[in-house]
Write a protein that holds these residues in place. Structure first.
Motif, PDB file in Angstrom:
ATOM      1  N   GLU A 213      13.879 -17.156  37.961  1.00  0.00           N
ATOM      2  CA  GLU A 213      14.714 -18.266  38.405  1.00  0.00           C
ATOM      3  C   GLU A 213      15.194 -18.050  39.836  1.00  0.00           C
ATOM      4  OE1 GLU A 213      15.077 -16.701  35.524  1.00  0.00           O
ATOM      5  OE2 GLU A 213      14.482 -18.278  34.115  1.00  0.00           O
TER       6      GLU A 213
ATOM      7  N   LYS B  81      13.756 -16.165  42.083  1.00  0.00           N
ATOM      8  CA  LYS B  81      12.579 -16.264  42.969  1.00  0.00           C
ATOM      9  C   LYS B  81      12.324 -17.729  43.326  1.00  0.00           C
ATOM     10  CE  LYS B  81      10.296 -12.198  40.920  1.00  0.00           C
ATOM     11  NZ  LYS B  81      10.072 -11.355  42.110  1.00  0.00           N
ATOM     12  N   ALA B  82      12.343 -18.587  42.287  1.00  0.00           N
ATOM     13  CA  ALA B  82      12.094 -20.014  42.520  1.00  0.00           C
ATOM     14  C   ALA B  82      13.167 -20.598  43.428  1.00  0.00           C
ATOM     15  CB  ALA B  82      12.050 -20.753  41.187  1.00  0.00           C
TER      16      ALA B  82
ATOM     17  N   ILE C 294      12.454 -19.538  47.108  1.00  0.00           N
ATOM     18  CA  ILE C 294      11.276 -20.203  47.685  1.00  0.00           C
ATOM     19  C   ILE C 294      11.596 -21.664  47.968  1.00  0.00           C
ATOM     20  CG2 ILE C 294       8.886 -20.900  47.261  1.00  0.00           C
ATOM     21  CD1 ILE C 294       8.612 -18.359  45.515  1.00  0.00           C
ATOM     22  N   GLU C 295      12.255 -22.325  47.002  1.00  0.00           N
ATOM     23  CA  GLU C 295      12.594 -23.739  47.196  1.00  0.00           C
ATOM     24  C   GLU C 295      13.596 -23.908  48.336  1.00  0.00           C
ATOM     25  OE1 GLU C 295      11.697 -25.088  42.577  1.00  0.00           O
ATOM     26  OE2 GLU C 295      13.775 -24.882  43.247  1.00  0.00           O
TER      27      GLU C 295
ATOM     28  N   LEU D  73      11.627 -23.387  51.653  1.00  0.00           N
ATOM     29  CA  LEU D  73      10.733 -24.523  51.924  1.00  0.00           C
ATOM     30  C   LEU D  73      11.520 -25.799  52.196  1.00  0.00           C
ATOM     31  CD1 LEU D  73       7.879 -23.954  49.322  1.00  0.00           C
ATOM     32  CD2 LEU D  73       7.806 -23.596  51.790  1.00  0.00           C
ATOM     33  N   GLY D  74      12.643 -25.968  51.499  1.00  0.00           N
ATOM     34  CA  GLY D  74      13.385 -27.215  51.608  1.00  0.00           C
ATOM     35  C   GLY D  74      14.382 -27.257  52.747  1.00  0.00           C
TER      36      GLY D  74
ATOM     37  N   ARG E  95      -2.092 -17.017  49.848  1.00  0.00           N
ATOM     38  CA  ARG E  95      -1.520 -17.419  51.136  1.00  0.00           C
ATOM     39  C   ARG E  95      -1.765 -18.899  51.352  1.00  0.00           C
ATOM     40  NH1 ARG E  95      -4.657 -12.980  52.233  1.00  0.00           N
ATOM     41  NH2 ARG E  95      -3.537 -11.050  52.716  1.00  0.00           N
ATOM     42  N   SER E  96      -0.719 -19.603  51.691  1.00  0.00           N
ATOM     43  CA  SER E  96      -0.880 -21.016  52.031  1.00  0.00           C
ATOM     44  C   SER E  96       0.232 -21.409  52.991  1.00  0.00           C
ATOM     45  CB  SER E  96      -0.819 -21.874  50.774  1.00  0.00           C
ATOM     46  OG  SER E  96      -0.851 -23.242  51.140  1.00  0.00           O
ATOM     47  N   GLY E  97      -0.156 -21.714  54.209  1.00  0.00           N
ATOM     48  CA  GLY E  97       0.845 -22.075  55.197  1.00  0.00           C
ATOM     49  C   GLY E  97       1.856 -20.959  55.367  1.00  0.00           C
ATOM     50  N   ARG E  98       3.129 -21.286  55.237  1.00  0.00           N
ATOM     51  CA  ARG E  98       4.154 -20.260  55.472  1.00  0.00           C
ATOM     52  C   ARG E  98       4.596 -19.562  54.198  1.00  0.00           C
ATOM     53  NH1 ARG E  98       9.680 -22.988  55.546  1.00  0.00           N
ATOM     54  NH2 ARG E  98       9.306 -25.176  55.175  1.00  0.00           N
ATOM     55  N   VAL E  99       3.846 -19.744  53.104  1.00  0.00           N
ATOM     56  CA  VAL E  99       4.171 -19.074  51.847  1.00  0.00           C
ATOM     57  C   VAL E  99       3.097 -18.056  51.494  1.00  0.00           C
ATOM     58  CG1 VAL E  99       4.719 -19.382  49.409  1.00  0.00           C
ATOM     59  CG2 VAL E  99       5.220 -21.210  51.032  1.00  0.00           C
TER      60      VAL E  99
ATOM     61  N   GLY F 247       2.691 -26.062  57.489  1.00  0.00           N
ATOM     62  CA  GLY F 247       3.043 -26.318  56.079  1.00  0.00           C
ATOM     63  C   GLY F 247       4.455 -26.009  55.736  1.00  0.00           C
TER      64      GLY F 247
END
Lengths: 196, 67
Positions: free
Chosen positions: A108, A110-111, A114-115, A118-119, A145-149, A196
């Protein structure tokens, strides 16, 4: 490389098995400033995998970790925050960092981080870890790996009684996070572009 | 339609689907997933009404505890 890293600032969210070991690797590699947040204190049960010592049990993790990092490099700069991070405090505490490393225990949390990154934190790269329990299965550790994540780990092995976190795989994940951080910190100077 | 999932190309007979459809097809039942479509985070509450279309690049990060 060390000249570039000396001018960089890395945020570490959580100073447990991932955060303490990742921080040690980053300081040894030459990162100049670490911003570390964790509300917890060192427990005897942490010593099986976290970068603390028996005589530090009971101390705030952020203070014990600062001491340990300064024993590696007395010149390292640390900003420590003995707080439980939420979206508001995380966005404020890590605002001036070049990259944020997610080093929490719970999925929880971690999410949430990250959110939040990103947000709320435009352009901020984040490195997270998911799936590092048990032992063996070294080959299953990977990086998405994708964009800045970037997410390191096997993305499936959840901590449980049968499958506790054990030093080698926790250390592998922590060092993978540090390694990805170096790529971001050094690549950016070589023309790496955020997307991203 | 053909989409990219975590960098791997995947083809589906449908012309389009929702994020929830994609998760069902991939048998993802994990409680905590971060989903991005073309780099944009999809809120958990929007999985049922967010479309996945041909050519989209989808990131699915399964988060499990441990650290």
């Amino acid at each position: 490389m060390r000249m570039i890293l000396a001018g960089k600032k890395v945020g570490i969210a959580g100073a447990g098995g991932l955060g303490s070991n990742c921080a040690a690797a980053l300081v040894r590699a030459g990162v100049g400033t670490l911003v570390i947040a964790d509300f917890d204190s060192v427990a005897e049960s942490n010593l099986d995998r976290q970068f603390y010592f028996a005589d530090q049990v009971g101390r705030l993790k952020v203070e014990a970790l600062r001491d340990n990092l300064e024993r590696i490099d007395p010149g390292v700069r640390t900003e420590i925050h003995p707080v439980r991070l939420d979206p508001e405090s995380a966005a404020a505490i890590f605002a001036a960092c070049d990259v944020v490393v997610e080093a929490f225990d719970s999925a929880e949390a971690k999410a949430m981080l990250i959110e939040t990154v990103l947000g709320r934190m435009t352009g901020m790269p984040i490195i997270a870890a998911s799936g590092l329990s048990g032992y063996g299965r070294t080959d299953s550790m990977r990086v998405l790996r994708s964009g800045r994540v970037r997410v390191v780990g096997d993305l499936e092995s959840e901590v449980s009684v049968e499958q506790p976190p054990v030093a080698p795989r926790v250390g592998i994940a922590a060092n993978m996070e540090a390694n990805e951080a170096l790529e971001i910190l050094l690549g950016e100077d070589a023309g790496w572009r955020r997307r991203g | 339609m053909t989409i990219s999932v975590n960098g791997e190309s995947e083809s589906y007979p449908e012309d389009g689907m929702t994020v929830s459809d994609l998760l069902r097809k991939k048998r993802y039942s994990f409680p905590l997933i971060i989903i991005r479509i073309d780099g944009v985070l999809v809120a958990r509450a929007r999985y049922d009404d967010t479309a996945v279309r041909d050519g989209n690049s989808v990131d699915l990060y399964h988060l499990v505890s441990g650290g």
